[in-house]
Design an enzyme around this catalytic site. Sequence first.
Site, mmCIF file in Angstrom:
data_model
loop_
_atom_site.group_PDB
_atom_site.id
_atom_site.type_symbol
_atom_site.label_atom_id
_atom_site.label_comp_id
_atom_site.label_asym_id
_atom_site.label_seq_id
_atom_site.Cartn_x
_atom_site.Cartn_y
_atom_site.Cartn_z
ATOM 1 N N PHE A 1 -42.154 -59.800 9.810
ATOM 2 C CA PHE A 1 -42.811 -59.738 11.115
ATOM 3 C C PHE A 1 -44.263 -59.355 10.876
ATOM 4 O O PHE A 1 -44.571 -58.209 10.544
ATOM 5 C CB PHE A 1 -42.105 -58.703 11.994
ATOM 6 C CG PHE A 1 -42.560 -58.673 13.430
ATOM 7 C CD1 PHE A 1 -42.654 -59.833 14.176
ATOM 8 C CD2 PHE A 1 -42.847 -57.463 14.048
ATOM 9 C CE1 PHE A 1 -43.044 -59.799 15.509
ATOM 10 C CE2 PHE A 1 -43.246 -57.404 15.379
ATOM 11 C CZ PHE A 1 -43.336 -58.579 16.114
ATOM 12 N N GLU B 1 -52.590 -55.356 11.579
ATOM 13 C CA GLU B 1 -53.814 -55.821 10.913
ATOM 14 C C GLU B 1 -54.627 -54.618 10.452
ATOM 15 O O GLU B 1 -54.388 -53.483 10.916
ATOM 16 C CB GLU B 1 -54.645 -56.670 11.879
ATOM 17 C CG GLU B 1 -53.954 -57.940 12.323
ATOM 18 C CD GLU B 1 -54.838 -58.844 13.159
ATOM 19 O OE1 GLU B 1 -54.357 -59.893 13.583
ATOM 20 O OE2 GLU B 1 -56.027 -58.502 13.369
ATOM 21 N N SER C 1 -51.040 -49.923 15.983
ATOM 22 C CA SER C 1 -50.239 -49.790 17.201
ATOM 23 C C SER C 1 -50.883 -50.506 18.389
ATOM 24 O O SER C 1 -50.209 -50.802 19.375
ATOM 25 C CB SER C 1 -50.053 -48.309 17.536
ATOM 26 O OG SER C 1 -49.306 -47.657 16.530
ATOM 27 N N ILE D 1 -47.220 -55.468 5.886
ATOM 28 C CA ILE D 1 -46.194 -56.373 6.382
ATOM 29 C C ILE D 1 -44.927 -56.190 5.564
ATOM 30 O O ILE D 1 -44.895 -56.461 4.352
ATOM 31 C CB ILE D 1 -46.676 -57.838 6.329
ATOM 32 C CG1 ILE D 1 -47.979 -57.986 7.135
ATOM 33 C CG2 ILE D 1 -45.590 -58.768 6.858
ATOM 34 C CD1 ILE D 1 -47.899 -57.497 8.563
ATOM 35 N N ASP E 1 -39.092 -53.718 22.334
ATOM 36 C CA ASP E 1 -38.257 -53.081 23.339
ATOM 37 C C ASP E 1 -36.807 -52.987 22.863
ATOM 38 O O ASP E 1 -36.096 -52.029 23.168
ATOM 39 C CB ASP E 1 -38.324 -53.881 24.648
ATOM 40 C CG ASP E 1 -38.178 -53.006 25.875
ATOM 41 O OD1 ASP E 1 -38.720 -51.887 25.874
ATOM 42 O OD2 ASP E 1 -37.518 -53.442 26.835
ATOM 43 N N GLU F 1 -43.720 -49.460 14.053
ATOM 44 C CA GLU F 1 -43.245 -49.895 15.369
ATOM 45 C C GLU F 1 -43.706 -48.956 16.488
ATOM 46 O O GLU F 1 -42.979 -48.682 17.440
ATOM 47 C CB GLU F 1 -41.717 -50.061 15.382
ATOM 48 C CG GLU F 1 -41.268 -51.243 14.531
ATOM 49 C CD GLU F 1 -39.804 -51.576 14.707
ATOM 50 O OE1 GLU F 1 -39.315 -51.533 15.852
ATOM 51 O OE2 GLU F 1 -39.161 -51.889 13.697
#
Length: 385
Positions: free
Chosen positions: A123, A127, A132, A157, A238, A362
């Site tokens: 995913f 960058e 976040s 990544i 989510d 995340e």
Amino acid sequence: MDHTFLHWPFFEDRHRDLAAALDDWAGTELRHVDHADTDTACRDLVARLGQGGWLRHTGAAEGEALDVRSLCLIRETLARHDGLADFAFAMQGLGMGAVSLFGSASQREWLARTRAGRAIAGFALTEPGAGSDVAATATTARRDGGDWVLDGEKTYISNGGIADIYTIIARTGEAPGAKGLSAFLLPADTPGLEVAARIEVMAPHPLAHLRLTGVRLPADALIGQAGGGFRIAMSVLDVFRATVGAAALGFARRALDEALVRVQRPRADGGTLARLQMVQGHLADMALKVDAAALLVYRAAWTKDRGAPRVSREAAMAKLYATEAAQQVVDLAVQLHGGDGVKTGEIVESLYREVRALRIYEGASDVQRVVIARAVLEAAEGTGR
């Protein structure tokens, strides 16, 4: 381990059966994984998880929803046994989450491969200047005839360098900020995609800095609609943000188990550390944090599975509390082990390194606080308070 939480009303019999079966499988199968080389270990783990049928939970059939409670139970169980196994499982889900939720029939062919363990997913969101803050994404995707041409850089990544397929978020410019992003499916062998550097971290995982230079993708690489990338990314998070809390919960449970064994070990004077009230206080704090984290994690998962369109508040609470609490539980376990707690090769030493990153990826802990505060304020405004 204490399994009484499985009888909470959040779960159905199928969840209890799943947890028991995976616990048995992991106790046997994960002992045979050689962690000497991280890339090789991850490939091996993905293959084993696929062969065992566990990766089928990382994606849903078209038109169906992901079972978030199952995802959380699997991540908690795997994390308790082997942090790298949890990572391998999680990335198959996160890496293909956009396809599972929004992908076309042709894109879902990749999902079939990742769910079987025949392809590794990544995913590509973060960058150098946009962690976040997804709205600050600078990687661009411009139209050129019927194709898209991507330029930019992605960093930290997961599965970078070993993934077969990436979901990548890039700026297509339909509107400023978050409304001008789109999601694409990017095969790892696409010309112009370069693994610019591998990133070494304190708990070994395959991470890389990716560079995209004139990467050309066909029109059908676009996931969903142009300009819908931010919504897609947030929808994926989510679902999977609560599972990060579940992984932290698995680390915390293992730390508590290891601490309980340690403090009940006979000492030279014939007693145990467990008889000391200060130690008992630490154990009480650890057990309290574990149960509180579990309640928040499985509330979020249950709420999503019950059909809530968004669980941003619940998922943020679960991730924030579970990851912060797990860090404290693991730290106490290290303390109770004394000098052995910081010795390389000890389980609690490994847990100490593994758990730290969960408070960052995340959505870092402070970002979760912002999400929660905004939700609370919106609710207060809606009731006229």
